[in-house]
Design an enzyme around this catalytic site. Sequence first.
Site, PDB file in Angstrom:
ATOM      1  N   ASP A 153       0.797  -1.222   0.000  1.00  0.00           N
ATOM      2  CA  ASP A 153       0.000   0.000   0.000  1.00  0.00           C
ATOM      3  C   ASP A 153       0.833   1.277   0.000  1.00  0.00           C
ATOM      4  O   ASP A 153       0.274   2.376   0.122  1.00  0.00           O
ATOM      5  CB  ASP A 153      -0.958  -0.014   1.193  1.00  0.00           C
ATOM      6  CG  ASP A 153      -2.108  -0.987   0.971  1.00  0.00           C
ATOM      7  OD1 ASP A 153      -2.590  -1.078  -0.177  1.00  0.00           O
ATOM      8  OD2 ASP A 153      -2.527  -1.659   1.930  1.00  0.00           O
ATOM      9  N   ASP A 192      -6.698  -5.133  -4.476  1.00  0.00           N
ATOM     10  CA  ASP A 192      -6.463  -3.719  -4.184  1.00  0.00           C
ATOM     11  C   ASP A 192      -5.155  -3.220  -4.805  1.00  0.00           C
ATOM     12  O   ASP A 192      -5.003  -2.045  -5.134  1.00  0.00           O
ATOM     13  CB  ASP A 192      -6.384  -3.476  -2.668  1.00  0.00           C
ATOM     14  CG  ASP A 192      -7.387  -4.279  -1.861  1.00  0.00           C
ATOM     15  OD1 ASP A 192      -7.784  -5.367  -2.313  1.00  0.00           O
ATOM     16  OD2 ASP A 192      -7.774  -3.831  -0.770  1.00  0.00           O
TER      17      ASP A 192
END
Length: 369
Positions: A94, A151
């Site tokens: 991330d 994601d």
Amino acid sequence: MRKRYEEALNRAAEKLRRTAEDARAAGIIPYQSAEGHWIASPYDGNSWWTGGFWPGLMWQLWRWTEDPFFREEARRVGGLLTEEFRTFRKLNHDVGFMYLLSSGADAKLTGNEQAETDTLHAASLLMGRMNPKGFIRAWNEPDRAGFAIIDCMMNLALLYRASRDTGDPRFRETARVHAETTLREFLREDGSVSHIVEFDPETGARVREHPGQGYALGSQWSRGQAWGLYGFTLAARHLEEPRFLEAAERIAGNFVRHIRPDGLTDCDFCQPAGEERIDNLAGAIAASGLLALGEATGKDAWREAALRLTDGLLEHCADWGGERCGILTHCTASYHEDGAGRHTNIIYGDYFLVETLMKLCGRDADLWN
Ligand code: GLY
């Protein structure tokens, strides 16, 4: 129509200008609004994956208002995030979300050279997570060495950008390998996508799927669908690969079929009938992704779906008053785990709502590019 979105942006800027003072005084990175205050993420301190959304929001609003307060607040939190490079052990895939919207935005919008260096540093960390068997490792726990998640398609934007900025194809080609694996292993016949696929980290063979933040194994976690929709649209733009655009359209078609009549989004498209569990994070991400897809394909249908979502959010779930620090209500982090928030205001809902409004007003900072 546009006037409505301009007014919403003005209200967002006014409210967030006021409540940002609260975050600044507390010295935190806002994650969630609770009892009239911004609070930090309950997990992993400033390394939690959502840290970039507040500075991203501030940069978008700086662009909208030209009020220097927003730039300074974005840089305050950008500084907290670059300190996390030294911690390193909690950073994961991330870093795309974290640094594209903070230092990446600063470099893009102001030409700040240190911010550009920090962005390339983050891109190198992401590239270093590539398992040569064909996927980017999502998380750090020893028993999750083979986990890849949908994601990550959004985080690849950091790699496209690094190749463009350095002229070095390694970043982009790393992204290509991961995107091809995701296309092959995550996309299902009906146009939905899995959240987590586990691979054998030694051989790259598929081991199993995990339900992740969705309702059940094999179900359709709506935010995962939104990450896939937007992420494959970006992949198509940067990797110039028609199969990625086809994938984005298949995921979008499935998503649009599941938009509720009120324009809101269920947390999982397979959740039990009558279960009122909404995730407006998914709706806001998908709205922005659909606008990007409309632009990439030239098809009005995707833009119209984005407007349905945006209008639903503004009509039913925008809090312009004083009860919450942020705007978008009914955000749900995970179907079964309430620790990170259920039916509440969570920072990336506000980020993607504002990003969508900026697109609709022709002022988006284009931070995924
Ligand atoms: N990227 C983690 C989530 O969407 O919750």
